[in-house]
Motif scaffolding. Structure first.
Motif, PDB file in Angstrom:
ATOM      1  N   TYR A   6      12.599   9.009  -6.681  1.00  0.00           N
ATOM      2  CA  TYR A   6      12.128   8.169  -7.790  1.00  0.00           C
ATOM      3  C   TYR A   6      11.718   9.041  -8.961  1.00  0.00           C
ATOM      4  N   GLU A   7      12.164   8.679 -10.152  1.00  0.00           N
ATOM      5  CA  GLU A   7      11.710   9.389 -11.354  1.00  0.00           C
ATOM      6  C   GLU A   7      10.546   8.618 -11.945  1.00  0.00           C
ATOM      7  N   LEU A   8       9.369   9.214 -11.912  1.00  0.00           N
ATOM      8  CA  LEU A   8       8.139   8.539 -12.350  1.00  0.00           C
ATOM      9  C   LEU A   8       7.314   9.525 -13.174  1.00  0.00           C
ATOM     10  N   PRO A   9       6.405   8.997 -14.019  1.00  0.00           N
ATOM     11  CA  PRO A   9       5.602   9.949 -14.797  1.00  0.00           C
ATOM     12  C   PRO A   9       4.627  10.716 -13.911  1.00  0.00           C
ATOM     13  N   MET A  10       4.393  11.965 -14.258  1.00  0.00           N
ATOM     14  CA  MET A  10       3.361  12.768 -13.592  1.00  0.00           C
ATOM     15  C   MET A  10       2.033  12.020 -13.665  1.00  0.00           C
ATOM     16  N   GLY A  11       1.208  12.171 -12.652  1.00  0.00           N
ATOM     17  CA  GLY A  11      -0.112  11.569 -12.699  1.00  0.00           C
ATOM     18  C   GLY A  11      -0.157  10.172 -12.113  1.00  0.00           C
ATOM     19  N   ILE A  12       0.968   9.637 -11.679  1.00  0.00           N
ATOM     20  CA  ILE A  12       0.973   8.340 -11.012  1.00  0.00           C
ATOM     21  C   ILE A  12       0.231   8.510  -9.682  1.00  0.00           C
ATOM     22  N   THR A  13      -0.410   7.445  -9.188  1.00  0.00           N
ATOM     23  CA  THR A  13      -1.146   7.618  -7.932  1.00  0.00           C
ATOM     24  C   THR A  13      -0.194   7.479  -6.745  1.00  0.00           C
ATOM     25  N   LEU A  14      -0.637   8.065  -5.621  1.00  0.00           N
ATOM     26  CA  LEU A  14       0.144   7.944  -4.388  1.00  0.00           C
ATOM     27  C   LEU A  14       0.277   6.474  -3.994  1.00  0.00           C
ATOM     28  N   ARG A  15      -0.804   5.708  -4.238  1.00  0.00           N
ATOM     29  CA  ARG A  15      -0.762   4.278  -3.885  1.00  0.00           C
ATOM     30  C   ARG A  15       0.362   3.564  -4.645  1.00  0.00           C
ATOM     31  N   GLU A  16       0.462   3.853  -5.946  1.00  0.00           N
ATOM     32  CA  GLU A  16       1.530   3.215  -6.739  1.00  0.00           C
ATOM     33  C   GLU A  16       2.913   3.597  -6.222  1.00  0.00           C
ATOM     34  N   ILE A  17       3.049   4.876  -5.850  1.00  0.00           N
ATOM     35  CA  ILE A  17       4.359   5.319  -5.343  1.00  0.00           C
ATOM     36  C   ILE A  17       4.697   4.569  -4.053  1.00  0.00           C
ATOM     37  N   ILE A  18       3.742   4.573  -3.113  1.00  0.00           N
ATOM     38  CA  ILE A  18       4.028   3.999  -1.791  1.00  0.00           C
ATOM     39  C   ILE A  18       4.169   2.473  -1.860  1.00  0.00           C
ATOM     40  N   TYR A  19       3.190   1.834  -2.502  1.00  0.00           N
ATOM     41  CA  TYR A  19       3.179   0.359  -2.479  1.00  0.00           C
ATOM     42  C   TYR A  19       3.901  -0.263  -3.673  1.00  0.00           C
ATOM     43  N   GLY A  20       3.864   0.403  -4.833  1.00  0.00           N
ATOM     44  CA  GLY A  20       4.487  -0.161  -6.017  1.00  0.00           C
ATOM     45  C   GLY A  20       5.994   0.079  -6.069  1.00  0.00           C
ATOM     46  N   HIS A  21       6.428   1.275  -5.667  1.00  0.00           N
ATOM     47  CA  HIS A  21       7.845   1.625  -5.828  1.00  0.00           C
ATOM     48  C   HIS A  21       8.628   1.655  -4.518  1.00  0.00           C
ATOM     49  N   CYS A  22       7.962   2.040  -3.432  1.00  0.00           N
ATOM     50  CA  CYS A  22       8.705   2.194  -2.168  1.00  0.00           C
ATOM     51  C   CYS A  22       8.540   1.001  -1.232  1.00  0.00           C
ATOM     52  N   GLY A  23       7.985  -0.083  -1.726  1.00  0.00           N
ATOM     53  CA  GLY A  23       7.901  -1.298  -0.919  1.00  0.00           C
ATOM     54  C   GLY A  23       6.858  -1.267   0.184  1.00  0.00           C
ATOM     55  N   GLY A  24       5.960  -0.275   0.174  1.00  0.00           N
ATOM     56  CA  GLY A  24       4.891  -0.227   1.174  1.00  0.00           C
ATOM     57  C   GLY A  24       5.393   0.122   2.562  1.00  0.00           C
ATOM     58  N   LEU A  25       4.541  -0.158   3.549  1.00  0.00           N
ATOM     59  CA  LEU A  25       4.891   0.170   4.932  1.00  0.00           C
ATOM     60  C   LEU A  25       5.658  -0.986   5.564  1.00  0.00           C
ATOM     61  N   MET A  26       6.224  -0.734   6.754  1.00  0.00           N
ATOM     62  CA  MET A  26       6.882  -1.813   7.493  1.00  0.00           C
ATOM     63  C   MET A  26       5.812  -2.847   7.882  1.00  0.00           C
TER      64      MET A  26
END
Lengths: 162, 441
Positions: free
Chosen positions: B252-272
């Motif tokens: 994923y190309e995202l701006p520096m400084g994004i939170t891990l939460r946004e990456i995991i839940y916002g962009h990667c669809g969260g956990l199973m």
């Protein structure tokens, strides 16, 4: 052509190849890594003869070349089967269940890590990360990349490699 | 956010030079060599605040300035494409789908640094990328973007591809230099730094693939505009390679400084569904693991060190409650043991020792003393090695011990794994596979 003639022709092209590589680098020693890939391709693996040939074309002592070659794990340091399966077992592939695939290869083909099947068809290397962590488990077969593997998928893929 | 590094990669022909030029490629190079001086470009890179994307985060502009002040010539420009950190696959889309962005970035850099020769050191595990890069380099020569008199200006730059052969340590810049010189890839002592005495003892500028891929954009829009993307101290777009237990892993190309939460839940669809988060490795296996309460941390070079981890290469590996971390760390230590170059005894012996202890604990034979020994070994590796490989191995072990002690103790007390109720398979004798060349007899 006789066998000797064919072999000498083969050696000629290898020599040409290595000579060509020398233009790419300002030092002769730098040729070693690509030269090792090239001799590996014609000899099948880095035998003493293969290493000696690199030494003949570069002037670098064979002992030095062997020291360099054995540092790198992707060179073939022993004779291998017709097809090389490189299965990634690092973290992302591990938690996606690659251990079951290793067991499957043993059960189905009698193929153990670092080993070759009895018919000389397949060899298996367990790899550190091959950079396919997004679609694990993943492998390379003769350099072709496959991912999202299952036992069924592996069986189907390997059918293509006779 | 507008895509800068992964621009156009959904186009199936994106790796071809025609398509790259049609999408506006090599325009910036043309502009740079006709309208800017080398000094101007270095200034823009300095103003951009760009920090190296390989893991260490060294300011690129500063590296360039030091190299440009060195009076020795020739200067060598090297692209580090030895992306070997487990969990990292961020450079792969650039190498395989946007190779001309890398080449354009390197040619602009060569102009700025007055370098006439460059190498791309590509890891051996990327055979597909090797073919694509070779073709891309030939195509760039064909159009006059490489070679003599580039764009009819008095400026020449030759670029070659050099393939590695499966040694993680060659991602460390001085080991990479040794390897490029045709030697065993063992790190050199610093100083002298590569910018002053690198490959063949000449000034050498080594940057990561993603760092070079940022250069055309910085040159085009200027450092100041670029620095507005992302966080203040680590600006710019960043490629995050996310793997493990998320619904949509990938780059994923995202701006520096994004939170891990946004990456995991916002962009990667969260956990199973139905799973809970157990831990996250934020930047590849050499960066300390974070517990779930820390995932609101911003992902950049500044903030992650404040919560006891490192930014590394931006390789996020997510673990849920189905994963046994003792097993994961045994595997990680096996990796470090295999990849230790053998130069420093604490690293060479310590990584194997730690792998052995974790294996014993996992297979049900661990004792309380093992935890103390593990900590002791780790502390005796940290800070006592030439390069960061040993430090990384030691520090991730210490962080794991501190934060997941309960899970390790459970294995010791009960002789089995809390995840599936069974002891792990004992791999201590038969580990490895790719390693240990069999001796000829």
């Amino acid at each position: 052509m006789t066998r000797e003639e064919m072999e000498s022709k083969d050696n000629e092209t290898l020599k040409d190849k290595i000579t060509g590589m020398k233009r790419t680098y300002p030092s002769i020693q730098s040729v070693l890594m690509p030269a090792l890939y090239a001799v590996e391709q014609s000899y099948g693996w880095l035998s003493q003869d293969a290493i000696q040939e690199v030494s003949n074309h570069t002037g670098v002592p064979a002992a030095e070349i062997k020291g360099v070659a054995t540092f790198y794990s992707m060179y073939r340091h022993e004779p291998m089967g017709r097809h090389l399966v490189q299965l990634c077992t690092n973290v992302s592939c591990l938690i996606a269940g690659v251990e079951d695939l290793v067991k499957f290869l043993d059960k189905k083909y009698g193929l153990l890590p670092g080993g070759t099947t009895k018919d000389g068809r397949l060899s298996l290397c367990l790899m550190e990360c091959i950079g396919a962590c997004g679609n694990p488990p993943a492998m390379l077969v003769d350099g072709d990349a496959y991912d999202n593997l299952t036992c069924e998928a592996i069986e189907q893929i390997l059918e293509k490699y006779e | 956010m507008e895509k800068i590094l992964l621009k156009n990669i959904d186009n199936p022909d994106s790796a071809g030079i025609e398509e790259y030029i049609r999408a506006g490629g090599y325009k910036t190079l043309e502009m740079a060599v006709t309208q800017m001086t080398p000094r101007d470009i270095i200034d823009e890179v300095k103003n951009s605040g760009l920090r190296g994307r390989g893991g260490a985060g060294f300011p690129t502009g500063m590296k360039w300035q030091i190299a440009s002040m060195d009076p020795k010539f020739p200067k060598y420009l090297i692209c580090n494409a030895d992306e070997g950190e487990p969990g990292t696959f961020k450079d792969r889309p650039i190498l395989e789908k946007n190779p001309h962005l890398l080449i354009e970035g390197m040619v602009i850099s060569a102009y700025a640094l007055q370098s006439t020769r460059g190498y791309i050191y590509l890891r051996g595990e990327y055979p597909l990328a090797a073919g694509i890069l070779s073709r891309a380099i030939s195509a760039a020569y064909g159009k006059g973007y490489l070679g003599n008199d580039i764009l009819s200006r008095r400026f020449r730059f030759d670029l070659y591809l050099h393939r590695g052969a499966g040694a993680y340590i060659c991602g460390e810049e001085t080991a990479l230099i040794e390897s490029l010189e045709g030697k065993r890839g063992q790190p050199r002592v610093k100083p002298p730094f590569p910018v002053n005495a690198g490959v063949w003892n000449k000034p050498t500028i080594i940057n990561n693939v993603e760092t070079f891929a940022n250069i055309p954009y910085i040159t085009e829009v200027g450092g100041k505009t670029y620095s507005k993307i992302g966080s203040k101290d680590s600006p710019g777009p960043k490629l995050f390679s996310v793997s493990g237990k998320v619904v949509k892993p990938g780059v994923y190309e995202l701006p520096m400084g994004i939170t891990l939460r946004e990456i995991i839940y916002g962009h990667c669809g969260g956990l199973m569904e139905g799973r809970t988060l157990k831990g996250v490795i934020p930047g590849g296996v050499s960066t300390p693991i974070l517990t779930p309460e820390k995932i609101d941390c911003q992902m950049d070079f500044v903030h992650l060190s404040k919560v006891g981890s490192l930014f590394g290469s931006g390789a996020v590996i997510v673990f849920d409650d189905t994963v046994c971390l003792v097993k994961v760390y045994e595997r990680i230590m096996q990796f470090f043991e295999h990849e230790s170059c053998g130069k420093c005894v604490p690293c060479r012996e310590g990584t194997g020792w730690m792998r052995n202890i974790l294996g014993r604990i996992g297979s049900g034979g661990g004792t309380d003393e093992d935890l103390d020994t593990l900590e002791d070994v780790a502390k005796n590796v940290a800070g006592k090695t030439f390069c960061p490989l040993g430090d990384g191995a030691a520090n991730v072990t210490l962080a794991f011990l501190k934060q997941y002690r309960d899970e390790i103790e459970y294995h010791v007390k009960n002789g089995k794994c809390p995840v599936d109720g069974l002891p792990h398979k004992d791999n201590r004798e038969s580990h490895g596979g790719q390693s240990a060349p069999v001796e000829q007899t």
